[in-house]
Design a protein around this motif. Structure first.
Motif, short mmCIF file in Angstrom:
data_model
loop_
_atom_site.label_atom_id
_atom_site.label_comp_id
_atom_site.label_asym_id
_atom_site.label_seq_id
_atom_site.Cartn_x
_atom_site.Cartn_y
_atom_site.Cartn_z
N TYR A 79 53.62 7.66 22.64
CA TYR A 79 53.07 8.65 21.89
C TYR A 79 55.00 9.72 21.42
O TYR A 79 54.73 10.01 20.52
CB TYR A 79 52.18 10.08 22.40
CG TYR A 79 51.90 11.39 21.52
CD1 TYR A 79 51.63 10.98 20.20
CD2 TYR A 79 52.65 12.38 21.40
CE1 TYR A 79 51.04 11.87 19.35
CE2 TYR A 79 53.04 12.97 20.82
CZ TYR A 79 52.00 13.26 19.14
OH TYR A 79 52.11 13.97 18.69
N LYS A 80 55.46 9.90 22.46
CA LYS A 80 56.92 10.63 22.20
C LYS A 80 57.35 9.93 21.72
O LYS A 80 58.17 9.52 20.94
CB LYS A 80 56.81 11.69 23.54
CG LYS A 80 56.29 12.13 24.33
CD LYS A 80 57.48 12.72 25.70
CE LYS A 80 56.13 13.36 25.41
NZ LYS A 80 57.25 14.24 27.34
N GLN A 81 57.84 8.37 22.03
CA GLN A 81 58.27 7.38 21.57
C GLN A 81 58.18 7.00 19.83
O GLN A 81 58.55 6.96 18.76
CB GLN A 81 58.50 6.10 21.79
CG GLN A 81 59.01 5.55 23.43
CD GLN A 81 59.40 4.62 23.87
OE1 GLN A 81 57.83 3.58 23.18
NE2 GLN A 81 59.86 4.80 24.94
N ASN A 103 65.64 10.33 8.10
CA ASN A 103 67.10 8.87 7.21
C ASN A 103 66.28 9.09 5.88
O ASN A 103 66.74 7.46 5.12
CB ASN A 103 66.44 7.95 7.99
CG ASN A 103 66.83 8.03 9.41
OD1 ASN A 103 68.27 9.13 9.53
ND2 ASN A 103 66.75 7.40 10.47
N ARG A 104 65.43 10.21 4.70
CA ARG A 104 64.82 8.64 3.75
C ARG A 104 66.63 9.98 3.19
O ARG A 104 67.22 8.50 1.97
CB ARG A 104 64.20 9.73 3.37
CG ARG A 104 62.58 9.19 3.88
CD ARG A 104 61.48 10.60 3.74
NE ARG A 104 59.85 9.94 4.06
CZ ARG A 104 59.21 10.77 3.83
NH1 ARG A 104 58.69 11.60 3.49
NH2 ARG A 104 58.32 9.82 3.94
N PRO A 105 67.24 10.35 2.98
CA PRO A 105 67.93 10.67 1.93
C PRO A 105 69.50 9.89 2.51
O PRO A 105 70.55 9.36 1.76
CB PRO A 105 68.55 11.93 2.52
CG PRO A 105 68.35 12.25 3.17
CD PRO A 105 67.36 11.54 4.32
N LEU A 106 70.01 8.98 3.49
CA LEU A 106 70.16 8.11 4.01
C LEU A 106 70.17 6.24 2.72
O LEU A 106 71.25 5.38 2.61
CB LEU A 106 70.40 7.69 5.23
CG LEU A 106 70.68 8.99 6.33
CD1 LEU A 106 70.85 8.32 7.40
CD2 LEU A 106 72.12 8.79 5.99
N LEU A 107 68.74 6.25 1.99
CA LEU A 107 68.29 4.96 1.45
C LEU A 107 69.44 5.17 0.18
O LEU A 107 69.11 6.78 -0.57
CB LEU A 107 67.35 5.23 1.91
CG LEU A 107 65.94 5.09 2.57
CD1 LEU A 107 65.18 4.85 2.57
CD2 LEU A 107 66.79 3.83 3.48
N GLN A 108 69.72 3.88 0.33
CA GLN A 108 70.75 3.82 -1.11
C GLN A 108 69.63 4.34 -2.06
O GLN A 108 67.89 3.99 -2.64
CB GLN A 108 70.81 2.78 -2.00
CG GLN A 108 72.11 2.59 -0.63
CD GLN A 108 72.93 1.16 -0.60
OE1 GLN A 108 72.74 0.43 -1.51
NE2 GLN A 108 74.14 0.73 0.11
N LEU A 132 59.21 8.43 13.98
CA LEU A 132 58.34 8.85 12.18
C LEU A 132 59.68 9.52 12.67
O LEU A 132 59.94 9.97 11.00
CB LEU A 132 56.83 9.30 12.95
CG LEU A 132 55.81 8.32 13.09
CD1 LEU A 132 54.72 8.79 13.21
CD2 LEU A 132 55.73 7.13 11.33
N ARG A 133 59.58 10.41 13.05
CA ARG A 133 60.35 11.64 12.95
C ARG A 133 62.08 11.43 12.13
O ARG A 133 62.36 11.50 11.02
CB ARG A 133 60.48 12.93 13.74
CG ARG A 133 59.49 13.51 14.48
CD ARG A 133 59.70 14.58 14.91
NE ARG A 133 58.86 15.06 16.01
CZ ARG A 133 58.78 16.58 15.93
NH1 ARG A 133 59.65 16.64 17.18
NH2 ARG A 133 57.29 17.30 16.77
N LYS A 134 62.59 10.31 13.07
CA LYS A 134 63.72 9.83 12.02
C LYS A 134 63.46 8.41 12.01
O LYS A 134 64.49 8.67 10.03
CB LYS A 134 64.18 9.04 13.81
CG LYS A 134 65.71 8.13 12.71
CD LYS A 134 65.63 6.89 14.84
CE LYS A 134 67.12 6.96 14.15
NZ LYS A 134 67.61 5.91 15.36
#
Length: 619
Positions: free
Chosen positions: A580-582, A593-598, A587-589
């Motif tokens: 569950y922690k993984q 990281n959405r703003p990193l997408l081009q 999911l949080r990562k």
């Protein structure tokens, strides 16, 4: 000869094992201090209550600082599950009056040829009603019959049990009395009057306060027993924090109520040992406020309750003489620090004051994100995203370094020295300079690069830092100013106030601003604390029996509340699992990281909502 020796050793081991699991054995199970098998084994007379339960065994292991075998009184005793008899279930059902009349008429037709039965409500006391059946064919009229159970009262007739049951969800959930009236109205049931529900709510609120105060006293006895079994002195480490009904605003104090719990660190359950509740509300006219819901003067500042609540909680624990307080962990509030120093001086105690480790890490992350870098980043790299990722990586690295050093360094001076060197080495390590990592770091795995176990994906854009020396010095100064020698001394135990903050969230989640909030805020807080300690199902059963409701083991109420606790325990164990922690981490990562997408539609610029709603607060 060798064969006889092997048989003799087999008999010796068999005798030892038989002795270990005899009732009342007080010796360690490691084989030390065991009598010779050839001697007569005298079983000591130890009461059966000395055996530990499974929960106590886990808490003793949690409280023990050493990893050696503990002197258990045999193995932890197995818990026998209470399985209710479901052959005859006791439950309440909703019956339509017209359907009830049809049933009575069909039964009455056996004795009356011209059966014309009518059913009417004779007495109505909230949800408790009495009906009377009358036949116009044979002129039969029954005596008034109660359709629900009653609760004995000190004087007068018994009260309807349904009027008490309907208010239990108000105490143990987000529901208010207006929600109860709406639910009953949608079920085509006439709800009790507001005055009756408010009167019942006041009595139940006072009973919930009494029940929770007794439970907090039991928590103190439990923690004392766990500390004694773990070989420590009878002194607990606690955490303290205060929450207010409304957040502080610049130039005004809108909050009128506050809640301050005292939670222990020594067991895995983190029990609440004491709680202080302050309120400025009172609905009584011409009240002297000697014994009412108002505990704070109108002209008194609500922020001053942090000092008085700390003194109240410490007095409530120490006056019982069940448990002593070794240390108190709070946030970096200067008011609480002075309050604890004054309490030690007035009462001649020596309680240590520690700061919350998590608060310091949050402060470090804020400082890193607010740094203005002079270095030019690589093409395609956004400075805001870069600092956000860098701040998160430095915070995680600092937490792991201090946690590892705490587990291997018990000496304060050595812990501070090693921690200082480890924190100074974070920025050079991120900049791909691993000269001192082997001696100063407990986290860096650069020496395993040839085995493919070294990764730098946690760094901004998955690359080592290429900042100038001035920027690296600025980052290092921010880290060392946050965790200087005095700060490391105040967080050396790595305690936090997370449980207090979680308790605040629970309190204001189940004590919403309804009409009962003014009078019954104290009772709702105690009820939420009681549910947090025992679980909502078990706490509801205890409160129901405290107000006089006879909850049978074969009733739907008993079985459903037990099912609620079982489901809650299942989800609690599931959230502690590594899988569950993984999944939560990835999911949080993915979201972060959405703003990193081009060509992403998500804005990379910092939001201005924090400045728009800052209310003049400076962090």
């Amino acid at each position: 000869m060798a064969k006889s020796n092997s048989r003799r050793s087999y008999r010796l081991n068999k005798a030892r094992k038989a002795f270990w699991f005899r009732p009342g054995n007080t010796f360690r199970q490691t084989g030390q201090n065991l009598p010779s098998p050839t001697e007569d084994i005298a079983v000591p007379s130890v009461p059966a209550t000395e055996r530990l339960s499974a929960e106590e065994a886990v808490d003793v292991l949690h409280a023990s600082s050493s990893g050696t075998t503990l002197p258990y009184k045999l193995r932890p005793k197995a818990e026998i599950k209470d399985i209710p008899d479901c052959t005859s279930v006791d439950e309440n059902v909703i019956v339509n009056m017209q359907c009830l009349r049809n049933i009575i008429q069909q039964v009455h037709q056996q004795n009356c040829k011209n059966s014309l039965v009518s059913v009417s409500v004779v007495h109505r006391r909230g949800l408790a009603i009495s009906i009377c059946a009358e036949c116009r064919g044979c002129h039969y009229k029954s005596t008034p019959m109660e359709l629900s159970n009653t609760i004995k009262k000190p004087r007068g007739p018994g009260a309807g049990v349904l009027n008490e049951m309907i208010l239990l969800p108000v105490m143990k959930s987000k529901m208010g009395m207006a929600d109860v009236s709406l639910v009953l109205s949608c079920l085509n049931i006439k709800p009790p009057s507001d005055s009756l529900m408010q009167k019942k709510m006041n009595l139940m609120s006072d009973k919930a306060t009494t029940v929770n105060e007794d439970e907090m006293c039991n928590n103190q006895h439990y923690v004392s027993r766990i500390l004694t079994l773990s070989g420590k002195d009878n002194s607990a480490d606690v955490q303290f924090d205060t929450s207010f009904s409304c957040r502080p605003q610049g130039g005004a104090e809108k909050a009128k109520q506050s809640f301050a719990p005292l939670i222990e660190h020594n067991t895995s359950k983190k029990f609440v040992l004491a709680a202080s509740i302050s309120s400025k509300f009172c609905k009584k006219k011409a009240c002297t406020h000697d014994n009412c819901s108002k505990t704070l003067a109108t002209d008194q500042s609500i922020s001053s309750t942090e000092r008085s609540s700390l003194h109240t909680n410490l007095n409530s624990v120490l006056k019982r003489r069940v448990l002593n307080i070794r240390s108190v962990t709070t946030d970096a509030s200067s008011q609480v620090a002075k309050a604890l120093r004054d309490y030690n001086t007035e009462n001649k105690t020596n309680m240590k004051h520690y700061h919350c480790f998590i608060h310091k890490l949050r402060t470090l992350e804020k400082k890193i994100r607010n740094i203005n870098l002079n270095s030019k980043l690589k093409a395609g790299q956004n400075k805001t995203i870069f600092l956000k990722s860098l701040a998160s990586g430095i915070r995680t690295r600092a937490r792991m370094e201090l946690t590892n050093l705490k587990s291997v360094r018990s000496n304060e001076a050595e812990f501070i020295e090693r921690s200082t060197k480890a924190l100074e080495n974070i920025v050079p390590c991120f900049a791909d300079s691993h000269v001192a990592c082997s001696k100063q770091s407990t986290v860096c795995q650069h020496h395993l690069v040839h085995y493919g176990k070294y990764s730098y994906k946690h760094l901004p854009y998955g690359q080592h830092l290429t900042l100038s020396k001035d920027d690296q010095t600025t980052l290092k100064d921010a880290i060392m100013n946050t965790f200087n020698t005095e700060t490391l001394r105040s967080v050396k135990e790595l305690y936090s106030t997370n449980q207090c903050e979680s308790m605040h969230s629970t309190i204001f989640n189940y004590a919403p601003k309804f009409t009962c909030w003014t009078r019954n805020f104290s009772g709702l807080c105690h009820s939420a604390t009681h549910s947090r300690t025992l679980g909502r199902g078990r706490a509801t059963l205890i409160l129901a029996r405290a107000v006089g409701i006879n909850v049978k083991k074969n009733s739907q109420m008993y079985m459903n509340l037990n099912r609620i606790d079982q489901k809650s325990q299942y989800h609690s164990r599931r959230k502690k699992s590594q899988a569950y922690k993984q999944s939560r981490y990835f999911l949080r990562k993915r979201v972060s990281n959405r703003p990193l997408l081009q060509e992403s539609l998500y804005s990379c610029e910092p939001s201005t909502s924090s400045q728009d709603h800052s209310y003049g607060i400076t962090y």
